[in-house]
Design a protein around this motif. Structure first.
Motif, PDB file in Angstrom:
ATOM      1  N   SER A 108      33.562 128.143  61.006  1.00 19.72           N
ATOM      2  CA  SER A 108      32.446 127.345  60.515  1.00 19.72           C
ATOM      3  C   SER A 108      31.138 127.979  60.954  1.00 19.72           C
ATOM      4  O   SER A 108      31.054 128.627  61.982  1.00 19.72           O
ATOM      5  CB  SER A 108      32.569 125.927  61.075  1.00 19.72           C
ATOM      6  N   ASP A 109      30.108 127.797  60.149  1.00 22.85           N
ATOM      7  CA  ASP A 109      28.785 128.307  60.478  1.00 22.85           C
ATOM      8  C   ASP A 109      27.901 127.211  61.053  1.00 22.85           C
ATOM      9  O   ASP A 109      26.701 127.163  60.804  1.00 22.85           O
ATOM     10  CB  ASP A 109      28.127 128.907  59.222  1.00 22.85           C
ATOM     11  N   SER A 110      28.498 126.312  61.803  1.00 24.11           N
ATOM     12  CA  SER A 110      27.719 125.235  62.416  1.00 24.11           C
ATOM     13  C   SER A 110      28.290 124.944  63.804  1.00 24.11           C
ATOM     14  O   SER A 110      29.393 125.359  64.140  1.00 24.11           O
ATOM     15  CB  SER A 110      27.769 123.971  61.559  1.00 24.11           C
ATOM     16  N   ILE A 111      27.507 124.248  64.602  1.00 25.19           N
ATOM     17  CA  ILE A 111      27.942 123.866  65.953  1.00 25.19           C
ATOM     18  C   ILE A 111      28.702 122.555  65.869  1.00 25.19           C
ATOM     19  O   ILE A 111      28.241 121.589  65.248  1.00 25.19           O
ATOM     20  CB  ILE A 111      26.729 123.748  66.895  1.00 25.19           C
ATOM     21  N   ILE A 112      29.864 122.514  66.470  1.00 21.46           N
ATOM     22  CA  ILE A 112      30.696 121.318  66.411  1.00 21.46           C
ATOM     23  C   ILE A 112      30.078 120.213  67.254  1.00 21.46           C
ATOM     24  O   ILE A 112      29.214 120.460  68.107  1.00 21.46           O
ATOM     25  CB  ILE A 112      32.126 121.611  66.911  1.00 21.46           C
ATOM     26  N   ALA A 113      30.534 118.994  67.009  1.00 21.58           N
ATOM     27  CA  ALA A 113      30.122 117.877  67.861  1.00 21.58           C
ATOM     28  C   ALA A 113      30.739 118.062  69.241  1.00 21.58           C
ATOM     29  O   ALA A 113      31.875 118.535  69.370  1.00 21.58           O
ATOM     30  CB  ALA A 113      30.581 116.549  67.248  1.00 21.58           C
ATOM     31  N   ARG A 114      29.993 117.695  70.249  1.00 19.92           N
ATOM     32  CA  ARG A 114      30.480 117.905  71.630  1.00 19.92           C
ATOM     33  C   ARG A 114      31.675 117.010  71.905  1.00 19.92           C
ATOM     34  O   ARG A 114      31.578 115.778  71.846  1.00 19.92           O
ATOM     35  CB  ARG A 114      29.366 117.609  72.620  1.00 19.92           C
ATOM     36  N   PRO A 115      32.829 117.623  72.186  1.00 20.39           N
ATOM     37  CA  PRO A 115      34.014 116.807  72.481  1.00 20.39           C
ATOM     38  C   PRO A 115      33.847 116.093  73.823  1.00 20.39           C
ATOM     39  O   PRO A 115      33.082 116.529  74.691  1.00 20.39           O
ATOM     40  CB  PRO A 115      35.153 117.840  72.556  1.00 20.39           C
TER      41      PRO A 115
END
Length: 1757
Positions: free
Chosen positions: A1720-1727
């Motif tokens: 993905s070219d985006s930052i994931i939500a912080r787990p």
């Protein structure tokens, strides 16, 4: 004087910087495998001084070092022999040349006298020792020496292996002068046209030599040195000569080349010097030196491995300034006095001499007590023979008191224990690897909460979060798509399917016919049963209609008789219809002109009637012959030889083909037809070409049919049948022969020839050789075979047999020889046997993958519910489900991933039935070669390996056979040498100046623009060898025989064509092949004669006859191109295409290996066509009439439409509207005029326009689309896949007549071309590439002859390509730390499944792990154990072989090894977390620092180190930094600690193995190449105090070579390359298989292309400042993007281990393209539960990835 010298030194520095700035740093060398990718086995020359410098600059060698009394000549000799062995082991062909002008760069005037004299002596000895090794050595004065110029012209070395002097590190000692001389030497050599390869930075990697290649580029001659530079070079040489140590001269030569005689003569010279006369101490030292040399003969080599104590400054200074210079100068003079062919083997050991000196100084004992009486008395006798009195040692002891010495502490390797490890699969192989085990646990140094020390769970693909297994194999259910997403996906699939159908429709089979799809029924439940047994090879393969047992035909049943009678009636009816049809066509032909009639007849022959009816086919062909004969009779030029030959060849070949088809029973010729045909051959004087015994009036098939008439069911003749036969026989007697349907031209009247110009004027056999080569029967033992739709040759039938028996094969056969069917035969077998079996096809390129998949789509159809017939899987995209198909088309990297995937090991891998590896020679490539070997080693199914260009296939075959036999599979090697059709080569030599072209239709053929290249002309290049694949056409054999006869030498009478072919009057290719072989054997015999290179020798006379015309024709073109510029080069190609078009030699592929130049050529052709079209349109009345008519038609159409609409708007026929629109738009002035277009007629113009217009959304350059509209395509890997696929399809369909390509169309792509053009020279135009690319011309089923044309390629380059041998296929040691780790995961994740166990067993039991590998089985097991030890200590493997959680990161970065392990070390150290702390406060600087770290790891582009001055000049007007900054000190410390740990582990590996296998390894006392043993003479035992002392202090050496230990080195190492290069004989450590990551290298700097691109985002600036090749920039940036994306995805997986949110895309996704990545070219939500430190690290990496990809995609959208 000093001031003058300093001034000259400043001049030298200034001149050096100027030369670097204006020339050297602008050369842009290529860092490549100079053997595999450039020179192959061609001759090159080594600069002897570069060789000497390479040895003397070895940092471990104790020789010629200041403040070191060592002179370890044995170590130096070992290094020299090892270097020569490295070259020879890679099948290099080389000679060595010593240029006297270069000696100053080796001896180093300006340095200490000790250093100068030491290096001078070594240079003197090495010149002779190299010759002693069997390498030819030449002596030249300079680059201007006539001997060198003659050598270059005669031998034509491929390149010079030399030295550039490196960077200046000192401001004095004349270093700048020496470097300047070396640079100037390279400049002048390159001016002479010789490429240069640098030896010093060369990396000997597996079977490769990777170094910098400086090639002579276009306009290189335009670069000239300024007068000031010449003056500076001259002054530099003068200064060096003034500072040079003056050589001593010998009054006489030694009595022999034995060491004692050489040293005795040297002693005489030494004692005669004025210095020795003045200082008696020198004589004493000389005596002790001779004593030490004699002592060497009685001590073992291991006793000479010693550390030295530190000497007092007084003694050190005296030895270096006084004794050594005189001694080494005297020895040099003595050696120089020997005859030129003498090669003394001297063993000078400065360390033993120094230790002897110390023993004498500290002892009061006699010399006899110190060295033993035997040695003492021998030297005393030698001393007396020199006329000397006994020496006084007390004077020496007084001069150099003992108190001035101190002993250096010695160090030894610490004993190292290994961490415990046990695994049931590995344990059985590692039982003989004895190691001491530690009980301490593995300690992790990580400072974060990343879950790195938990067991790895392999449930997803680690460079994305995708499930490994699809649903049907136990994976999670697919994600449910909503209606919108499902519709979007369906549209993508439909678009891809449409594109695949277009590709499939464009493909043709071997015969040139469109492929017909076979419908293969599903096997169903039968697939679970035992597979159908394949026919035995001993069973004869029956073709259709062949008799059965004992040759008897089975009687027909009643039903069969009725069917046969019905068929006969139907055939008779069709025959009558065909006769009527033919009569009508004859009437249609009468009013037409002859050319029009001929064109219609050609079309008639393609009609289904003619294909099915032999009689009709014969009639049409006879009519064509009749028209051609009448045309010839009416031709005013009928007697011109060239014109007459065209008619004769057509008539002869057409007549022969008809007659031979009748003789075989595949055609029918009645008596009248036969009479006409025989009259044609008789009129030509070629009756010999008629098949012997041919009978007209009924073919063989008809007679067999008559025999069956009246047969009953029980096989007896009925009475009615007998009566019918008698009646038929009577009718045959009464009726006259069938008549021709037209009046055939009368050629023979009253027994005499009517036209006397028709008969040939030469021997019929010679005529056939000269003119009919491409039309000769090409069958090589072809026979019908029911398994295929064509008549396969014998070797092809053998392949089919082996496919049926499930055997493994290596098949080596030229392009166009018929390899294509092999893969599809294997596919078909798997498809017919079951519904679950899998056949994998592996190709090296995505273009070939796409083509093969399309061909599978075109050939096969099979409907199995829930499964796909085929799938594509590359690293960038996949089509259909790769794990749920029967034919998987992929690349080796993907197959390796699948074979190593534990989730597939039990459910997918067992279904494999066959693996086909195409273009298997790619196993030798530097990039990805190891993956090919992994596939070969891991494959659970039989293999078929294919290639047209395998060098030394027997060696590779022997290794592959061992692999297959080890897996219990039968293997065989099949080699075929002949192409189906010949290749004819030309050089393009147009008349200069070039004239502007008119219309393409007006251009007449210009034979004079193409200079024929006879293959034998290539032998004029130096002392060339005759390669085995240098093929001759029949005409070439005739001209060769004629030239051999003309040479005046004796040629056997039996080689005269009329004698040789007397028994085969209609010559076939198989006859010519044998004739060619015998001619070549005679030519080779002439080549081997001692005077073969003399101008008057028969061999030279023959070669000159072919070479001279070619050479003369190339003089003017080469002059124009050398004096011209790029525009002159580009201007050649439109005239070339026009000339090829005029002579019917299109379509063509132009090969240029620079993508940018490919585009420049296409753009120039399109522009030139547009300009020519514009000129023509302005003057052409015809065009103006077309425009006027188009306007009128448009007005009329509009009027009709308006009237129609007014009459009845609702009843307008839609088709009429379309017809009006079509008529109005049939001419569009915006379209290219056909007079200036190379668009063919493969598809309709409407369809073509639509195909082109569909590219509009891709935003391609307008010129690229404009070129496509004119029939010109471009093909290279940097272009979008959709455009490339369209170019391939249109080219195959005949729409595009020319494609300009890099090597992308050379690798097996189905792109049939009549002509292959090499458009300019390139270092990538290697012997292998030449053969691959040239093989595209004249594809089987399309052309009878292929043409190869060279444009702007020099004669010597052409010749070299012809005579160059293919590089032998080497291998890459495949067992790396990453593979060891992946094997453990394969076993662990599959619960030790059978196939993974078998793969590991195979790897650890193979006698030879890769091609050319010398690592024994025991050593591989030791390497395996210590690789496991590294993985244990790195925290990547636990004690029972379970991979830890960072395994996924290491595995996803496997292509970047060892950087993957370095990154893990940084991750565990916490330094990356510390670096990420400022991501919020200073994000830009944080990103920059991460970029520096990641670029140093994953974007390592070496460039030759350049000085600060030249770098400053390069960047003066630029924002680029060009050179990549090093990593920070803290990061460097982590990497250094990691490397120290790696070295410690693998030095223990070497020591343990050497100790455990000491008896097997034997003594390590023989030099590597000469095998000279260094051992006590005649078994003498050393005596005296010195021998005892040496035994006590000798280093404990196990793994180190004793020759290297000779310089004082034990088993402690600083680096992995040091272990690899200095290990003892029999101990092998492949340095590239060890995860050692040196952060710096003195020979290279790293290019900052990633940082600079991130900074400015400009390709233009990147290519200008960073010297990145435009055609490779996409790949380099993409490689970095892939690495960072994989890291980001792996970190996301680590942080989200508790998340079940996974996306399934295993099914078809046709929208994916090269730019598609699994990330993905985006930052994931912080787990949840992720700490701040880990989250900052992830954000920093993600930011780098996203911002870099944004810039990357912006440029390469």
């Amino acid at each position: 004087m000093a001031e003058y010298a300093n001034q000259k030194n400043r001049e030298a520095v200034q001149a050096l910087n100027e030369l670097d700035r204006t020339w050297y740093t602008k050369l842009v060398p290529r860092f490549i495998d100079v053997i595999g990718d450039f020179a192959g086995q061609e001759l090159f020359i080594c600069d002897g001084d570069a060789v000497v410098q390479y040895v003397l600059d070895d940092e471990l060698l104790a020789l010629g070092r200041d403040r070191d009394p060592s002179f370890q000549l044995l170590h130096a000799t070992f290094l020299l022999e090892r270097l020569v062995q490295e070259l020879l082991s890679r099948d290099c062909t080389f000679e060595v040349g010593f240029f006297d002008s270069n000696r100053l760069t080796t001896t180093q005037p300006g340095e200490s006298l000790h250093r100068q004299s030491s290096r001078s002596l070594v240079r003197c000895l090495f010149q002779r020792h190299i010759a002693h090794l069997g390498i030819k050595v030449h002596q030249f004065e300079s680059f201007e020496d006539k001997a060198w110029l003659d050598y270059y012209q005669t031998r034509r070395p491929m390149f010079l292996l030399g030295a550039d002097g490196g960077l200046q590190s000192e401001q004095d000692n004349l270093q700048a002068e020496r470097i300047l001389l070396q640079r100037a030497f390279l400049f002048h050599v390159m001016q002479q046209g010789v490429p240069v390869v640098l030896l010093q930075p060369a990396d000997f990697k597996d079977g490769k030599i990777i170094s910098y290649l400086y090639d002579r580029r276009r306009n290189h001659n335009a670069i000239h040195l300024e007068p000031s530079s010449f003056a500076a070079i001259s002054h530099a040489q003068q200064l060096l000569q003034e500072a040079e140590l003056k050589p001593l001269l010998a009054e006489s030569a030694p009595s022999s080349s034995l060491q004692q005689d050489v040293l005795s003569n040297a002693a005489k010279i030494f004692l005669s010097t004025p210095t020795a006369s003045r200082e008696p101490t020198l004589a004493t030292l000389l005596y002790l030196f001779l004593l030490g040399e004699a002592f060497l003969e009685v001590i073992p080599l291991e006793s000479r491995a010693q550390h030295l104590p530190s000497a007092a400054k007084k003694l050190e200074t005296y030895l270096e300034t006084t004794f050594y210079p005189s001694l080494f100068g005297s020895i040099s003079a003595s050696v120089e006095a020997l005859p030129g062919n003498s090669s003394p083997i001297l063993d000078i050991d400065g360390r033993v001499f120094f230790l002897l000196l110390l023993e004498v100084l500290k002892s009061t004992s006699s010399v006899s007590d110190i060295v033993g009486p035997t040695v003492s008395s021998s030297v005393d006798e030698q001393w007396r023979a020199l006329g000397q009195t006994p020496v006084n040692l007390e004077v020496l002891r007084t001069t150099f008191p003992l108190s001035d010495f101190t002993q250096d502490p010695s160090s030894t390797a610490n004993a190292t224990t290994v961490l415990p490890f046990s695994h049931p699969v590995f344990d059985q192989h590692l039982t003989n690897v004895h190691v001491s085990t530690s009980l301490s646990p593995t300690k992790s140094s990580t400072l974060s909460a990343l879950p790195v020390d938990t067991i790895f769970n392999d449930t997803s693909v680690w460079h994305g979060a995708k499930p490994v297994l699809p649903t049907h194999l136990g994976g999670p259910p697919p994600v449910q798509l909503d209606a919108r997403e499902r519709k979007k996906k369906d549209r993508r699939d439909q678009r891809y399917l449409a594109a695949m159908q277009k590709s499939a429709a464009s493909l043709t089979g071997a015969s040139g016919a469109v492929l017909k799809q076979q419908v293969i029924p599903a096997v169903g439940r039968a697939s679970k049963a035992k597979p159908v047994k394949a026919p035995s090879s001993s069973t004869p393969k029956q073709g259709p209609g062949k008799p059965g047992k004992e040759g008897k035909t089975k009687p027909l049943t009643s039903k069969e008789k009725l069917l046969a009678e019905h068929a006969a009636k139907k055939q008779a009816l069709e025959g009558a219809e065909n006769a009527t049809w033919w009569d009508e066509r004859l009437s249609d032909l009468k009013p037409l002109e002859v050319p029009s009639q001929i064109a219609m007849l050609v079309g008639f022959l393609k009609n289904r009637r003619a294909v099915a009816d032999p009689w009709l086919r014969t009639e049409i062909t006879l009519k064509r012959l009749d028209l051609e004969l009448r045309t010839w009779v009416a031709d005013d030029r009928q007697e011109i030889p060239a014109i007459a030959d065209v008619y004769r060849v057509f008539l002869a070949r057409t007549t022969r083909d008809l007659l031979e088809s009748a003789a075989k029973g595949t055609g029918t010729i009645n008596e009248k037809q036969g009479k006409a045909l025989m009259s044609v051959l008789e009129s030509l004087g070629l009756l010999c070409m008629a098949p012997p015994g041919i009978v007209f009036g009924g073919g063989k098939a008809e007679k067999e049919k008559d025999k069956d008439k009246g047969a009953t069911a029980n096989g007896k003749k009925s009475k009615s049948g007998k009566k019918e036969k008698e009646k038929e026989s009577k009718k045959d007697d009464d009726d006259s022969p069938a008549k021709l349907s037209f009046k055939f031209i009368t050629l023979i009247k009253s027994g005499e020839l009517k036209y006397d110009f028709m008969p040939i004027k030469e021997d019929p056999l010679e005529f056939q050789l000269r003119t009919m080569g491409e039309w000769m029967v090409r069958s090589l033992d072809s026979q019908p075979d029911a398994r295929v739709s064509f008549e396969p040759d014998r070797w092809q039938r053998e392949v089919l047999d082996k496919i049926e028996r499930d055997e493994s094969m290596l098949i080596s056969a030229p392009t166009s020889s018929g390899k294509t069917f092999i893969a599809f035969a294997a596919f078909e077998k798997v498809l017919r046997e079951s519904d679950t079996g899998i056949c994998v096809y592996v190709a090296p390129s995505k273009a070939l993958v796409n083509q093969v998949a399309a061909e599978v789509f075109a050939r096969f159809s099979k409907d199995v519910p829930g499964a796909n017939l085929w799938a594509i899987h590359t690293m960038d995209y996949r089509i259909n489900n790769p794990s749920n198909c029967q034919i998987l088309v992929t690349v080796p990297q993907v197959l390796s991933l699948m074979l190593l995937n534990p989730a597939l090991a039990s459910v997918w891998a067992p279904r494999l039935r066959r693996v086909v590896l195409d273009e298997i020679h790619n196993i030798a490539s530097d990039e990805g070669g190891a993956v090919w070997e992994q596939v070969l080693l891991m494959s659970p199914a039989p293999l078929i390996a294919l290639s047209a260009t395998v060098g030394d296939p027997l060696r590779f075959s022997a290794w592959l056979e061992s692999v297959e036999n080890n897996r219990g599979r039968t293997y065989s090697f099949i080699e075929h040498h002949q192409r189906y059709n010949a290749l004819r080569k030309y050089a393009y030599v147009p008349d200069f100046p070039l004239k502007k072209i008119g219309t393409l239709q007006e251009r007449k053929p210009r034979p004079s623009s193409f200079s024929f290249i006879h293959p034998v002309a290539s032998l004029g290049l130096g002392v060339a060898q005759l390669p085995s694949d240098l093929a001759l056409e029949p005409a070439d054999t005739l001209s060769l025989w004629q030239a051999m006869v003309a040479s005046g030498a004796e040629v056997p009478e039996r080689l005269t064509p009329r004698v040789y072919f007397a028994k085969t009057p209609s010559i076939a290719i198989r006859d010519v092949i044998v004739y060619e072989k015998e001619l070549k054997e005679l030519l080779v015999k002439w080549m081997a004669e001692p005077n073969a290179q003399d101008s008057g020798s028969p061999f030279k006379k023959v070669v000159k006859q072919f070479e001279e015309p070619l050479k003369q024709s190339l003089v003017e073109p080469q002059r124009v191109l050398e004096e011209g510029d790029e525009e002159d080069f580009l201007s050649l190609f439109l005239p070339l295409l026009a000339d090829l078009n005029a002579q019917g030699s299109l379509p063509a592929i132009m090969f240029n290996f620079d993508p940018v130049q490919c585009e420049s050529i296409a753009k120039r052709i399109a522009n030139d066509l547009e300009e020519a079209e514009e000129r023509w349109r302005m003057k052409s009345p015809e065009y103006k009439m077309r425009v006027a008519k188009a306007k009128e038609d448009e007005k009329a159409a509009k009027a009709r439409m308006k009237a129609q609409e007014a009459a009845n708007r609702n009843k307008k026929d839609e088709n009429d509207v379309r017809a009006d629109e079509a008529s109005a738009s049939s001419f569009d002035p915006e379209d290219p005029s056909e007079e200036f277009s190379f668009v063919g007629k493969g598809i309709s113009m409407v369809e073509f326009k639509k195909e082109v217009s569909d590219l509009a959304w891709m935003k391609l350059p307008s010129w690229l689309i404009g070129a496509l509209r004119r029939g010109i395509g471009v093909h290279h890997a940097g272009l979008p896949r959709r455009y490339r696929t369209l170019v391939e399809n249109l080219f195959r369909q005949g729409v595009l007549k020319c494609v300009i390509s890099t090597g992308t169309l050379a690798l097996g792509i189905n792109a049939p071309a009549r002509t292959c053009v090499f458009a300019g020279d390139s270092i990538h135009l290697t012997p292998l590439q030449f053969r691959q690319a040239a093989g595209r011309a004249g594809r089987r089923g399309f052309d009878t002859l292929g043409l190869v044309v060279f444009v702007a390629v020099t004669l010597d380059r052409i010749q070299r390509l012809f005579v160059s041998r293919l590089p032998k296929l080497g291998g890459t040691f495949p067992l790396s730390a990453t593979l060891v780790l992946r094997l453990h995961q394969l076993l662990n994740g599959s619960n030790n499944a059978e196939l993974p166990k078998a793969a590991v067993d195979s790897i650890l039991t193979l006698p030879q792990l890769s091609v050319g590998d010398v690592t024994g089985r025991d050593q591989v097991r030791h390497f395996m154990r210590f690789s496991i030890e590294y993985l244990r200590r790195a925290g990547l493997l636990d004690e029972v072989g379970r991979p830890m959680n960072l395994y996924g990161l290491v595995s996803s970065l496997y292509a970047y090894e060892p950087a993957n392990f370095a990154f893990v070390a940084l991750l565990r150290s916490g330094e990356l977390h510390r670096l990420a702390e400022s991501i919020d406060m200073d994000p830009d600087e944080t990103v920059r620092q991460f970029l520096i770290v990641l670029a140093n790891l994953f974007a390592r582009a070496p460039r030759r180190s350049q000085s600060a001055q030249s770098l400053e000049y390069s960047t003066r007007n630029s924002t680029s930094i060009i050179i990549l900054p090093p990593v920070s000190k803290r990061i460097a410390q982590v990497l250094e600690a990691h490397d120290r740990a790696v070295v410690n582990i693998f030095q223990t590996y070497g020591k343990e193995f050497a100790q455990q296998h000491a008896s097997d390894l034997g003594e390590d006392n023989a030099l590597p190449l000469s095998k000279t043993k260094i051992e006590p003479k005649d078994g003498q035992a050393a005596e005296g105090a010195l021998a005892a002392s040496l035994r006590q202090t000798q280093l404990n050496v196990d793994s180190r070579s004793l020759f290297v230990a000779n310089s004082g080195h034990g088993d402690l190492y600083k680096s992995i390359p040091e272990i690899s290069s200095t290990s003892r004989t029999g101990l092998v450590l492949t340095k590239h298989a060890v995860p050692f990551f040196p952060a710096t290298n003195n020979d290279h700097q790293l290019d900052a292309f990633v940082l600079d691109f991130f900074k400015h985002g400009s390709l233009e600036v990147l290519c200008r400042d960073n010297n990145v090749v435009r055609g490779e920039v996409w790949f380099q940036l993409k490689e970095f993007d892939t690495a960072v994306t994989a890291i980001k995805a792996a970190l996301e997986t680590l942080l989200q281990q508790s998340s079940d949110d996974q996306e399934d895309d295993q099914d078809s996704d046709a929208s994916q393209d090269e730019a598609d990545d699994e990330g993905s070219d985006s930052i994931i939500a912080r787990p949840p539960k992720v700490n701040d430190s880990d989250w900052r690290l992830y954000r920093a990496i993600a930011t780098v990835q996203i911002e870099f990809r944004t810039r990357f995609f912006k440029v390469f959208a």
